[in-house]
Design a protein around this motif. Structure first.
Motif, PDB file in Angstrom:
ATOM      1  N   ASN A  53      -9.746  -1.939   4.902  1.00  0.00           N
ATOM      2  CA  ASN A  53      -9.354  -1.657   6.319  1.00  0.00           C
ATOM      3  C   ASN A  53      -8.812  -2.745   6.847  1.00  0.00           C
ATOM      4  OD1 ASN A  53      -9.414   1.480   6.959  1.00  0.00           O
ATOM      5  ND2 ASN A  53     -11.056   1.146   5.498  1.00  0.00           N
ATOM      6  N   LEU A  54      -9.898  -3.820   7.079  1.00  0.00           N
ATOM      7  CA  LEU A  54      -9.639  -4.919   7.645  1.00  0.00           C
ATOM      8  C   LEU A  54      -8.316  -5.848   7.221  1.00  0.00           C
ATOM      9  CD1 LEU A  54     -13.134  -6.247   8.582  1.00  0.00           C
ATOM     10  CD2 LEU A  54     -11.642  -5.148   9.950  1.00  0.00           C
ATOM     11  N   LEU A  55      -8.154  -6.022   6.136  1.00  0.00           N
ATOM     12  CA  LEU A  55      -6.971  -6.495   5.324  1.00  0.00           C
ATOM     13  C   LEU A  55      -5.802  -5.727   5.735  1.00  0.00           C
ATOM     14  CD1 LEU A  55      -5.840  -8.834   3.693  1.00  0.00           C
ATOM     15  CD2 LEU A  55      -6.375  -7.578   1.618  1.00  0.00           C
ATOM     16  N   ALA A  56      -5.572  -4.556   5.577  1.00  0.00           N
ATOM     17  CA  ALA A  56      -4.510  -3.574   5.884  1.00  0.00           C
ATOM     18  C   ALA A  56      -4.231  -3.852   7.346  1.00  0.00           C
ATOM     19  CB  ALA A  56      -4.853  -2.168   5.419  1.00  0.00           C
ATOM     20  N   ALA A  57      -5.252  -3.834   8.311  1.00  0.00           N
ATOM     21  CA  ALA A  57      -5.081  -3.900   9.737  1.00  0.00           C
ATOM     22  C   ALA A  57      -4.275  -5.060   9.971  1.00  0.00           C
ATOM     23  CB  ALA A  57      -6.479  -3.734  10.409  1.00  0.00           C
ATOM     24  N   TRP A  76      -5.089  -2.347  19.168  1.00  0.00           N
ATOM     25  CA  TRP A  76      -5.210  -1.533  17.995  1.00  0.00           C
ATOM     26  C   TRP A  76      -6.035  -2.080  16.817  1.00  0.00           C
ATOM     27  CZ3 TRP A  76      -3.701  -2.110  13.149  1.00  0.00           C
ATOM     28  CH2 TRP A  76      -3.833  -0.941  12.042  1.00  0.00           C
ATOM     29  N   THR A  77      -5.649  -3.465  16.654  1.00  0.00           N
ATOM     30  CA  THR A  77      -6.379  -3.980  15.657  1.00  0.00           C
ATOM     31  C   THR A  77      -7.954  -4.231  16.089  1.00  0.00           C
ATOM     32  OG1 THR A  77      -4.753  -5.389  15.420  1.00  0.00           O
ATOM     33  CG2 THR A  77      -6.334  -6.332  14.562  1.00  0.00           C
ATOM     34  N   ILE A  78      -8.254  -4.606  17.256  1.00  0.00           N
ATOM     35  CA  ILE A  78      -9.803  -4.519  17.609  1.00  0.00           C
ATOM     36  C   ILE A  78     -10.352  -3.203  17.296  1.00  0.00           C
ATOM     37  CG2 ILE A  78     -11.198  -4.681  19.508  1.00  0.00           C
ATOM     38  CD1 ILE A  78      -9.208  -7.124  20.697  1.00  0.00           C
ATOM     39  N   MET A  79      -9.805  -2.239  17.932  1.00  0.00           N
ATOM     40  CA  MET A  79     -10.189  -0.343  17.590  1.00  0.00           C
ATOM     41  C   MET A  79     -10.035  -0.460  16.144  1.00  0.00           C
ATOM     42  SD  MET A  79      -8.476   2.862  19.405  1.00  0.00           S
ATOM     43  CE  MET A  79      -6.899   2.554  18.532  1.00  0.00           C
ATOM     44  N   MET A  80      -9.238  -0.739  15.505  1.00  0.00           N
ATOM     45  CA  MET A  80      -9.427  -0.584  14.067  1.00  0.00           C
ATOM     46  C   MET A  80     -10.567  -1.106  13.356  1.00  0.00           C
ATOM     47  SD  MET A  80      -8.856   0.618  11.062  1.00  0.00           S
ATOM     48  CE  MET A  80      -7.181   1.769  11.619  1.00  0.00           C
ATOM     49  N   GLY A  81     -11.017  -2.486  13.929  1.00  0.00           N
ATOM     50  CA  GLY A  81     -11.939  -3.206  13.212  1.00  0.00           C
ATOM     51  C   GLY A  81     -13.216  -2.368  13.723  1.00  0.00           C
ATOM     52  N   ILE A  82     -13.454  -2.088  14.918  1.00  0.00           N
ATOM     53  CA  ILE A  82     -14.613  -1.346  15.439  1.00  0.00           C
ATOM     54  C   ILE A  82     -14.972  -0.042  14.512  1.00  0.00           C
ATOM     55  CG2 ILE A  82     -15.562  -0.130  17.358  1.00  0.00           C
ATOM     56  CD1 ILE A  82     -14.399  -2.450  19.009  1.00  0.00           C
ATOM     57  N   VAL A  83     -14.016   0.702  14.472  1.00  0.00           N
ATOM     58  CA  VAL A  83     -14.133   2.139  13.741  1.00  0.00           C
ATOM     59  C   VAL A  83     -14.438   1.612  12.463  1.00  0.00           C
ATOM     60  CG1 VAL A  83     -12.816   4.135  12.914  1.00  0.00           C
ATOM     61  CG2 VAL A  83     -12.313   3.302  15.420  1.00  0.00           C
ATOM     62  N   ALA A  84     -13.727   0.769  11.733  1.00  0.00           N
ATOM     63  CA  ALA A  84     -13.961   0.500  10.402  1.00  0.00           C
ATOM     64  C   ALA A  84     -15.231   0.022  10.100  1.00  0.00           C
ATOM     65  CB  ALA A  84     -13.176  -0.444   9.815  1.00  0.00           C
ATOM     66  N   ILE A  85     -15.836  -0.675  10.916  1.00  0.00           N
ATOM     67  CA  ILE A  85     -17.136  -1.293  10.839  1.00  0.00           C
ATOM     68  C   ILE A  85     -18.071  -0.133  11.129  1.00  0.00           C
ATOM     69  CG2 ILE A  85     -18.872  -2.895  11.848  1.00  0.00           C
ATOM     70  CD1 ILE A  85     -16.709  -4.905  12.624  1.00  0.00           C
ATOM     71  N   LEU A 140       5.708  -0.794   7.003  1.00  0.00           N
ATOM     72  CA  LEU A 140       4.468  -0.040   7.164  1.00  0.00           C
ATOM     73  C   LEU A 140       3.962   0.884   6.497  1.00  0.00           C
ATOM     74  CD1 LEU A 140       1.933   0.372   9.062  1.00  0.00           C
ATOM     75  CD2 LEU A 140       3.770   1.963  10.312  1.00  0.00           C
ATOM     76  N   LEU A 141       5.079   1.530   5.523  1.00  0.00           N
ATOM     77  CA  LEU A 141       4.862   2.502   4.719  1.00  0.00           C
ATOM     78  C   LEU A 141       4.285   2.061   3.462  1.00  0.00           C
ATOM     79  CD1 LEU A 141       5.377   5.530   3.833  1.00  0.00           C
ATOM     80  CD2 LEU A 141       7.430   4.735   2.995  1.00  0.00           C
ATOM     81  N   MET A 142       4.725   0.989   3.018  1.00  0.00           N
ATOM     82  CA  MET A 142       4.013   0.422   1.841  1.00  0.00           C
ATOM     83  C   MET A 142       2.766   0.208   2.182  1.00  0.00           C
ATOM     84  SD  MET A 142       6.235  -0.077  -0.492  1.00  0.00           S
ATOM     85  CE  MET A 142       5.580  -0.938  -1.556  1.00  0.00           C
ATOM     86  N   VAL A 143       2.155  -0.471   3.218  1.00  0.00           N
ATOM     87  CA  VAL A 143       0.700  -0.715   3.418  1.00  0.00           C
ATOM     88  C   VAL A 143       0.215   0.614   3.236  1.00  0.00           C
ATOM     89  CG1 VAL A 143      -0.947  -1.730   4.955  1.00  0.00           C
ATOM     90  CG2 VAL A 143       1.144  -2.857   4.703  1.00  0.00           C
ATOM     91  N   VAL A 144       0.651   1.595   4.060  1.00  0.00           N
ATOM     92  CA  VAL A 144      -0.021   3.034   4.188  1.00  0.00           C
ATOM     93  C   VAL A 144      -0.308   3.575   2.780  1.00  0.00           C
ATOM     94  CG1 VAL A 144       0.175   5.212   5.184  1.00  0.00           C
ATOM     95  CG2 VAL A 144       0.610   3.516   6.741  1.00  0.00           C
ATOM     96  N   ALA A 145       0.884   3.512   2.023  1.00  0.00           N
ATOM     97  CA  ALA A 145       0.788   4.087   0.660  1.00  0.00           C
ATOM     98  C   ALA A 145      -0.362   3.223  -0.046  1.00  0.00           C
ATOM     99  CB  ALA A 145       2.310   3.946   0.096  1.00  0.00           C
ATOM    100  N   VAL A 146      -0.224   2.143  -0.112  1.00  0.00           N
ATOM    101  CA  VAL A 146      -1.192   1.446  -0.920  1.00  0.00           C
ATOM    102  C   VAL A 146      -2.734   1.899  -0.412  1.00  0.00           C
ATOM    103  CG1 VAL A 146      -2.458  -0.850  -1.449  1.00  0.00           C
ATOM    104  CG2 VAL A 146       0.113  -0.432  -1.530  1.00  0.00           C
ATOM    105  N   LEU A 147      -3.082   1.890   0.812  1.00  0.00           N
ATOM    106  CA  LEU A 147      -4.230   2.379   1.263  1.00  0.00           C
ATOM    107  C   LEU A 147      -4.483   3.688   0.997  1.00  0.00           C
ATOM    108  CD1 LEU A 147      -6.747   1.498   3.303  1.00  0.00           C
ATOM    109  CD2 LEU A 147      -5.439   2.198   4.951  1.00  0.00           C
TER     110      LEU A 147
END
Length: 783
Positions: A53-57, A76-85, A140-147
């Motif tokens: 999640n952190l790499l994809a973010a 958003w990146t900070i929020m993503m890190g908080i939620v992922a952690i 963005l679609l490529m990142v989301v599809a891989v995730l």
């Protein structure tokens, strides 16, 4: 739902709702372990999930920095890190809490984590779609599809959470592509998302199946371990191993304990010496030990070899099995085997065998063991060209004692009989009980017929001595039939049959004697069998008919009545005498229907005669033992119209010999109808004045044997006739002399005071037509 693997290893049926955690099945214990495995699987990938999640973010932030405001991207990146952690920490914590079982609530909590993470991930696609930047959208679609693909494959252990994540993020990607590239791309993203959902569910199902199978195998392993421990703790089996010199080289502690030796010292001892125990020095070896020695000497494998092993002062029974062992070069190195103590099993088997072969009441060998002994005796007789014998014993008068005093007394009497018989046998004989009051003797060596007959007489004399049981002095006798093999039968069945025929002859002779088999007995038996079959059909085939013998007044010669006499004419055998078929009818219990037919036919015929001619009908004791006979007599009189006083029933003294019967009561009821009663063959049986005084006889019939002897000048016969006439006169009874065939005999019985006579001098038994003529003639003469 069933999550157990089937015996054929077919995939188990998995309830989709339980798999997703939507409800808790009935077998919650098993599903608790599966849910724990699902949470543990998700927790194991928590660190990888956080890194992905952190790499994809970071990639998404790099793609969106030129397109969206920098502050928004950084936020958003900070929020993503908080939620992922947070999600990663929660999943790792859930893994520690779940242990070996987890609840549905714990599984559903993972859905909230996945939903929160998916909502944060859905922000960039929606923002790019609204902005309409095609270049950023495709990156963005490529990142989301891989995730999404990575999540579907790696996080399938938590299917509901992963499906929620895929649905939210896939929907956001589809909206983005729909706004930028049109509905076709949106549909493609939708299909892609659906495929990931299917793949995620299938993988989740496979993981559950694997876990269920692991649980089932673990449970089976536990069960097997328990059984093995139980076997080790409680089994009576033990192991042993000997070398080429038959010395024990390895023995289990249980083996040493079984032979009463120390586990250390038993090794190095000769195997056969250990098993022989205290008999080793004397050399008195059992047959089982000798057989074991032969097997070991011949280096032969064996199993289920049972032998007696002395342990201390007790004798135990062992069952052992072993196989020879050879080294790599093929050289014999000894035996390895197992053994078990089967003493209890053998005792149970011996008890069952004894119950199957010995009579429980007397303790004597029963029919099965007697047959086996007879078979062996016949085999030895044939082998050595000698003789054996079979004696069948039937107790006389036992049934009367059993009926009058009861079965307990009868059983004790049988016990006393067996004791006396047991005192008579030697090693040459076996005495047993066949059943009821029948016993048997197997004589192994019967080369001396004189000795055989002496034994038969000794048995009869011994059993005929009185018995004292519960203040009762009991008297019985014995009848014996003897058959000698192989002369009288070459099989056990034939020899027993021959002895039975000889016994029948002894019983027929009155009992208290013995007879040896003769070929004529078989001829007589076959004739009797054929005659019995024919007699059963005689009435239906109208082969029976009646003759009538006149009875006249001794003084005037006037006709007073007829005696109805049964005759049988068979179409093949011709006229069969009553002395042959009447006893057969009584023995086979056919006398009742035959006697009823005689009574009805005689009453119907006598109704045609004029008064006062009577008809006399002989009645069997078996008919009088049946209370329904009163109804038969009443029905015969009513249907024929014959007055009761014109019917006379003739009975013999044997009617009163059986105690506890209703014969006297039946006769009293018949006499109350007005029927007359006559005592037939008086003086030839157990004549008693007691029943003469208790029963209302109208006449006594003197047997023809006394008439013949008196006519020959025998003073005893003359005295008997005079005594009977005087007795009858004092009791108000008439006397009828039977068998009067000459004028001198007629004059003699007239002078002796007989009131009526019957015999060939006045008329032989006549057919119906002639009897009617005489009855009419007698009526005219009287007129």
């Amino acid at each position: 739902m069933n999550t157990q693997p089937s015996p054929h290893f077919a995939p188990p049926r998995i309830d989709a709702r339980a798999l997703l955690g939507l409800y808790d099945p009935a077998d919650s214990h098993e599903w608790g372990a599966i849910r724990a495995a699902q949470l543990n699987g998700g927790g194991a990938l928590a660190a990888a999930l956080l890194g992905a999640n952190l790499l994809a973010a970071a990639l998404v932030a790099w793609l969106l920095m030129p397109v969206l405001p920098a502050g928004a991207v950084i936020g958003w990146t900070i929020m993503m890190g908080i939620v992922a952690i947070a999600v990663s920490l929660r999943r790792r914590a859930g893994r520690r809490r779940s242990g070996h079982s987890a609840t549905v609530r714990e599984l559903r909590a993972s859905v909230m984590d996945a939903t929160a993470l998916a909502i944060v991930w859905a922000i960039p696609p929606l923002a790019v779609g609204l902005r309409g930047d095609a270049d950023s959208a495709f990156g963005l679609l490529m990142v989301v599809a891989v995730l999404m693909t990575a999540s579907a494959l790696s996080l399938a252990a938590l299917p509901l959470a992963t499906i929620s994540f895929l649905l939210i993020l896939g929907s956001a990607a589809a909206i983005m592509m729909g706004l930028i590239a049109g509905p076709t791309f949106a549909a493609a993203i939708t299909v892609f998302t659906a495929l990931l959902l299917i793949g995620c569910f299938s993988r989740a199902r496979a993981l559950v199946i694997i876990r269920a199978s692991e649980l089932a195998l673990a449970e089976r392993d536990d069960t097997i371990s328990l059984l093995l421990r139980e076997f080790e703790d409680h089994s009576a089996d033990w192991l042993w191993e000997i070398d080429a010199q038959r010395t024990i080289v390895r023995a289990s502690p249980r083996f040493a304990h079984s032979v009463g030796l120390d586990p250390v010292t038993v090794n190095g001892m000769p195997f056969l010496q250990v098993l022989a125990g205290r008999t080793w020095e004397a050399g008195n070896f059992t047959a089982g030990l000798r057989l074991l020695s032969e097997k070991l000497k011949g280096r032969e494998p064996f199993r289920d070899l049972v032998l007696a092993v002395p342990v201390g002062e007790e004798e135990r029974w062992w069952s052992i099995a072993a196989s020879p062992r050879f080294d790599e070069s093929g050289a014999f190195v000894g035996f390895r085997g197992v053994g078990s103590d089967v003493t209890e099993q053998r005792a149970s088997t011996d008890k069952i065998n004894r119950m199957a072969r010995f009579d429980t009441l007397t303790g004597l060998p029963n029919r099965l063991l007697i047959n086996e002994a007879l078979g062996r005796a016949m085999g030895d007789a044939e082998k050595w060209s000698s003789r054996c014998a079979f004696m069948m014993i039937d107790l006389d008068r036992f049934k009367a004692i059993n009926d009058t005093l009861g079965h307990p007394i009868g059983d004790r009497l049988l016990g006393r009989v067996s004791e006396r018989l047991g005192q008579l046998v030697t090693e040459n004989e076996m005495i047993g009980r066949l059943g009821g009051d029948e016993f048997a003797v197997v004589v192994r060596d019967a080369s001396s017929l004189e000795r055989l007959e002496k034994l038969a007489r000794l048995i009869i004399d011994t059993l005929s001595r009185p018995y004292e049981i519960d203040a009762h002095t009991l008297f019985i006798g014995a009848s014996i039939g003897i058959a000698v093999g192989p002369r009288d039968g070459r099989t056990t069945e034939m020899l027993i049959r021959s002895a039975d025929l000889a016994l029948y002859r002894s019983k027929d002779a009155g009992g208290g004697t013995f007879h040896c088999y003769e070929p004529q007995l078989h001829v007589d038996a076959e004739e009797r069998r054929v005659l019995e079959l024919a007699l059963r059909q005689a009435l239906n085939n109208n082969e029976m008919h009646l003759h009538y013998q006149p009875v006249v007044d001794a003084r005037t010669g006037a006709l007073t009545g007829f005696e109805a006499l049964l005759r049988w004419t068979h179409p093949q055998f011709g006229a069969i005498p009553p002395t042959k078929f009447v006893p057969l009818a009584e023995e086979t219990h056919m006398i009742a229907p035959i006697g009823e037919w005689v009574l009805r036919s005689a009453c119907a015929e006598a109704a045609r005669w004029d008064d006062p001619v009577r008809v006399a009908v002989n009645v069997s004791p078996e008919q009088l033992y049946n209370p329904a006979f009163v109804t038969v007599v009443a029905s015969a009189l009513a249907n024929s119209g014959l007055p009761a006083e014109r019917l006379e029933l003739e009975v013999t003294e044997s009617v009163f010999m059986r105690e506890g019967t209703c014969a006297v009561r039946v006769l009293e009821k018949i006499l109350d109808m007005g029927v007359r009663l006559s005592l037939d063959d008086f003086g030839t049986g157990y004549s008693s004045l007691g029943y003469l005084s208790r029963t209302r006889f109208s006449s006594i019939k003197i047997d023809r044997s006394f008439v013949t002897q008196a006519a020959g000048g025998a003073p005893e016969a003359v005295a008997i006739i005079r005594a009977v006439v005087a007795l009858a006169g004092s009791l108000g009874m008439a006397t009828t002399a039977e068998g009067v065939e000459t004028e001198d005999e007629h004059v003699m019985v007239q002078q002796l005071g007989c009131t009526k006579v019957q015999g060939y001098y006045f008329g032989r038994p006549l057919p119906v037509a002639e009897a009617r003529t005489i009855a009419s003639r007698g009526r005219r003469a009287a007129a």
